[in-house]
Every structure is written in C-alpha cells, then in structure tokens.
Design a protein around this motif. Sequence first.
Motif, PDB file in Angstrom:
ATOM      1  N   LYS A   1     -28.717  -1.609  23.192  1.00 30.41           N
ATOM      2  CA  LYS A   1     -27.648  -2.484  23.716  1.00 30.41           C
ATOM      3  C   LYS A   1     -26.158  -1.903  24.178  1.00 30.41           C
ATOM      4  O   LYS A   1     -25.627  -2.506  24.967  1.00 30.41           O
ATOM      5  CB  LYS A   1     -27.616  -3.163  22.228  1.00 30.41           C
ATOM      6  N   LEU A   2     -25.896  -1.080  23.415  1.00 29.43           N
ATOM      7  CA  LEU A   2     -24.611  -0.407  23.683  1.00 29.43           C
ATOM      8  C   LEU A   2     -24.506   0.293  24.848  1.00 29.43           C
ATOM      9  O   LEU A   2     -23.668   0.343  25.516  1.00 29.43           O
ATOM     10  CB  LEU A   2     -23.899   0.428  22.211  1.00 29.43           C
ATOM     11  N   SER A   3     -25.743   0.900  25.089  1.00 23.87           N
ATOM     12  CA  SER A   3     -25.795   1.593  26.568  1.00 23.87           C
ATOM     13  C   SER A   3     -25.555   0.726  27.513  1.00 23.87           C
ATOM     14  O   SER A   3     -25.187   1.048  28.772  1.00 23.87           O
ATOM     15  CB  SER A   3     -27.086   2.280  26.619  1.00 23.87           C
ATOM     16  N   LYS A   4     -26.313  -0.462  27.425  1.00 23.76           N
ATOM     17  CA  LYS A   4     -26.181  -1.788  28.502  1.00 23.76           C
ATOM     18  C   LYS A   4     -24.597  -2.186  28.683  1.00 23.76           C
ATOM     19  O   LYS A   4     -24.311  -2.105  29.671  1.00 23.76           O
ATOM     20  CB  LYS A   4     -27.381  -2.867  27.947  1.00 23.76           C
ATOM     21  N   ILE A   5     -24.061  -2.196  27.389  1.00 24.93           N
ATOM     22  CA  ILE A   5     -22.714  -2.674  27.525  1.00 24.93           C
ATOM     23  C   ILE A   5     -21.852  -1.696  28.261  1.00 24.93           C
ATOM     24  O   ILE A   5     -21.154  -1.927  28.963  1.00 24.93           O
ATOM     25  CB  ILE A   5     -22.114  -3.346  26.282  1.00 24.93           C
ATOM     26  N   LEU A   6     -21.955  -0.403  27.924  1.00 29.09           N
ATOM     27  CA  LEU A   6     -21.085   0.582  28.589  1.00 29.09           C
ATOM     28  C   LEU A   6     -21.448   0.515  29.988  1.00 29.09           C
ATOM     29  O   LEU A   6     -20.498   0.879  30.837  1.00 29.09           O
ATOM     30  CB  LEU A   6     -21.498   1.958  28.014  1.00 29.09           C
ATOM     31  N   VAL A   7     -22.695   0.272  30.267  1.00 30.60           N
ATOM     32  CA  VAL A   7     -22.914   0.387  31.787  1.00 30.60           C
ATOM     33  C   VAL A   7     -22.611  -0.717  32.556  1.00 30.60           C
ATOM     34  O   VAL A   7     -21.830  -0.709  33.604  1.00 30.60           O
ATOM     35  CB  VAL A   7     -24.544   0.682  32.085  1.00 30.60           C
ATOM     36  N   GLU A   8     -22.693  -1.686  31.888  1.00 30.99           N
ATOM     37  CA  GLU A   8     -22.171  -3.129  32.599  1.00 30.99           C
ATOM     38  C   GLU A   8     -20.786  -3.481  32.670  1.00 30.99           C
ATOM     39  O   GLU A   8     -20.077  -3.970  33.639  1.00 30.99           O
ATOM     40  CB  GLU A   8     -22.976  -4.408  32.010  1.00 30.99           C
ATOM     41  N   GLU A   9     -20.095  -3.153  31.404  1.00 36.43           N
ATOM     42  CA  GLU A   9     -18.585  -3.572  31.120  1.00 36.43           C
ATOM     43  C   GLU A   9     -17.477  -2.455  31.447  1.00 36.43           C
ATOM     44  O   GLU A   9     -16.393  -2.485  31.597  1.00 36.43           O
ATOM     45  CB  GLU A   9     -18.411  -4.095  29.977  1.00 36.43           C
ATOM     46  N   TYR A  10     -18.043  -1.157  31.212  1.00 33.13           N
ATOM     47  CA  TYR A  10     -17.301  -0.061  31.179  1.00 33.13           C
ATOM     48  C   TYR A  10     -17.591   1.052  32.042  1.00 33.13           C
ATOM     49  O   TYR A  10     -17.239   2.388  32.084  1.00 33.13           O
ATOM     50  CB  TYR A  10     -17.031   0.830  29.902  1.00 33.13           C
ATOM     51  N   ASP A  11     -18.377   0.929  33.194  1.00 38.89           N
ATOM     52  CA  ASP A  11     -19.028   1.673  34.203  1.00 38.89           C
ATOM     53  C   ASP A  11     -19.280   3.016  33.639  1.00 38.89           C
ATOM     54  O   ASP A  11     -19.157   4.118  34.280  1.00 38.89           O
ATOM     55  CB  ASP A  11     -17.454   2.005  35.082  1.00 38.89           C
ATOM     56  N   GLY A  12     -20.094   2.849  32.624  1.00 36.26           N
ATOM     57  CA  GLY A  12     -20.798   3.978  31.840  1.00 36.26           C
ATOM     58  C   GLY A  12     -19.810   5.053  31.234  1.00 36.26           C
ATOM     59  O   GLY A  12     -20.306   5.976  30.805  1.00 36.26           O
ATOM     60  N   ILE A  13     -18.725   4.666  30.904  1.00 38.36           N
ATOM     61  CA  ILE A  13     -17.725   5.450  30.317  1.00 38.36           C
ATOM     62  C   ILE A  13     -17.251   5.039  28.881  1.00 38.36           C
ATOM     63  O   ILE A  13     -16.823   3.699  28.826  1.00 38.36           O
ATOM     64  CB  ILE A  13     -16.420   5.622  31.225  1.00 38.36           C
ATOM     65  N   VAL A  14     -17.352   5.623  27.915  1.00 36.10           N
ATOM     66  CA  VAL A  14     -16.934   5.297  26.774  1.00 36.10           C
ATOM     67  C   VAL A  14     -15.508   4.972  26.354  1.00 36.10           C
ATOM     68  O   VAL A  14     -14.639   5.879  26.627  1.00 36.10           O
ATOM     69  CB  VAL A  14     -17.372   6.480  25.366  1.00 36.10           C
ATOM     70  N   PRO A  15     -15.091   3.785  26.188  1.00 35.27           N
ATOM     71  CA  PRO A  15     -13.679   3.532  25.867  1.00 35.27           C
ATOM     72  C   PRO A  15     -13.012   4.183  24.573  1.00 35.27           C
ATOM     73  O   PRO A  15     -13.747   4.485  23.715  1.00 35.27           O
ATOM     74  CB  PRO A  15     -13.718   1.977  25.416  1.00 35.27           C
ATOM     75  N   ASN A  16     -11.643   4.339  24.892  1.00 39.19           N
ATOM     76  CA  ASN A  16     -11.085   4.918  23.933  1.00 39.19           C
ATOM     77  C   ASN A  16     -10.209   4.307  23.150  1.00 39.19           C
ATOM     78  O   ASN A  16      -9.209   4.804  22.569  1.00 39.19           O
ATOM     79  CB  ASN A  16     -10.567   6.491  24.283  1.00 39.19           C
ATOM     80  N   SER A  17     -10.331   3.223  22.646  1.00 38.69           N
ATOM     81  CA  SER A  17      -9.526   2.172  21.966  1.00 38.69           C
ATOM     82  C   SER A  17     -10.477   1.929  20.722  1.00 38.69           C
ATOM     83  O   SER A  17     -11.820   1.609  20.810  1.00 38.69           O
ATOM     84  CB  SER A  17      -9.004   0.751  22.524  1.00 38.69           C
ATOM     85  N   ARG A  18     -10.140   1.727  19.533  1.00 39.51           N
ATOM     86  CA  ARG A  18     -10.819   1.277  18.562  1.00 39.51           C
ATOM     87  C   ARG A  18     -11.518   0.208  18.462  1.00 39.51           C
ATOM     88  O   ARG A  18     -12.748  -0.142  18.096  1.00 39.51           O
ATOM     89  CB  ARG A  18      -9.988   1.579  17.184  1.00 39.51           C
TER      90      ARG A  18
END
Length: 214
Positions: A95-112
């Motif tokens: 699920k988190l991988s899907k969100i990272l791909v769809e909402e963050y262009d595959g990049i891990v965000p750096n806000s808490r």
Amino acid sequence: MAKQLDYHTIREIFTRFQAREPEPRGELEHVNAYTLVVAVALSAQATDAGVNRATRALFQIADTPQKMLDLGEERLIEHIKTIGLFRNKAKNVMKLSKILVEEYDGIVPNSRAALQSLPGVGRKTANVVLNMWWHYPAQAVDTHIFRVGNRSGICPGKDVDAVERAIEDNVPVDFQQHAHHWLILHGRYHCKARKPLCGTCLIRDLCQFEDKTL
C-alpha cells in the motif's frame, strides 16, 4: 520513574556515550530512503537482525516502490515470512509503495506528516527515517529508550511522547543528532530489561536506577 537529571549530569552522560561511540548508527540495513522506510516498518515487534536477514535478498530485487509493486505481495511474503506479523506488514508495504508511486513520483517525502500518512508508518518510524536518512535530530523512542530514559533519569516520561519531549527538552543540542542511537544501543547491550549490566555500565555513577545490579 526516576527524577529528571540536571543539565550538567546529562551533558556528562552524553559526553561519555560520544567518547565510546562517536558516530553511532542504526543497525537496520538499507540502500536508500525507500528501503529504510520498508525496513523500519518491518521491524515493529521484530529484531533488527531478523529483519536484516529477511531483507538482504529482497532489497537486491526491490529497492524502489515500483519494483516492489512489480514483485507483488505474494513474492514479498516469501521474503519476509520469518518476520512477525508478516502478512499485515506485506499489505502495508504494498500500500505504501503504491502511494509513493502515485502521489510522490516514487520519492520518499521528508516531512513527518507525509511519512506518517503512509500505511504502517507511525511517528517512531517517521522519526527513524528523518534521523537516519536526512540527519534531522528526530527522536525515535522505542522500548529501549523508554526503559533507559525512565531508569536513569535522562528522559523520564509516562509514555513514549513524554520521553520524546524530554529528550528534545533536556539533551544538549550538540548531542541531539545521535541521542536516540546512543540510548538505543545502551539499552540493547547494557541497560537490558531483565538483567542490566550495571557493574560495567559507563554511566553507573550518574544513573538514578535504584535497583542497580552488582
């Protein structure tokens, strides 16, 4: 719960920690921010050593969110089935991988807040990632830190949030970056839950723990 130690005592404690281990590091193996998020999420109610054994081969073939999605949940389970709660953790990783791909262009965000919005990622996990990958002085309070903080008086608190605040409020700023690693390692290898090694403890003379062992 011990009383909160004073500034000078806490500074001396961390001065000793720093002298013993100048650059402490987390023990979870990872190759980038994404694999760190996955490793920390998998480590809940599991040992770092156990997670590392499971993820070494996994991260060789799935070190990005898209590669993890391509791998699929069932093949992920085959890699992590030795870890506690592996089925639920596998679902969260997908699920988190899907969100990272769809909402963050595959990049891990750096806000808490963004990190905590990911399935299976709580405040502690977010703080670990912020600290280990972006070197932000976030304090990830686990059972080791909670125990050491309350036994010693370094950072006492009734819950993990209170201990986190106590670290932020009382540990001198020049020790904040590595504070949680020093405390984790001290709890894991010295101030153990059942049989603390008080006789050889680096901070025995400064610690307020009343039931010190010989």
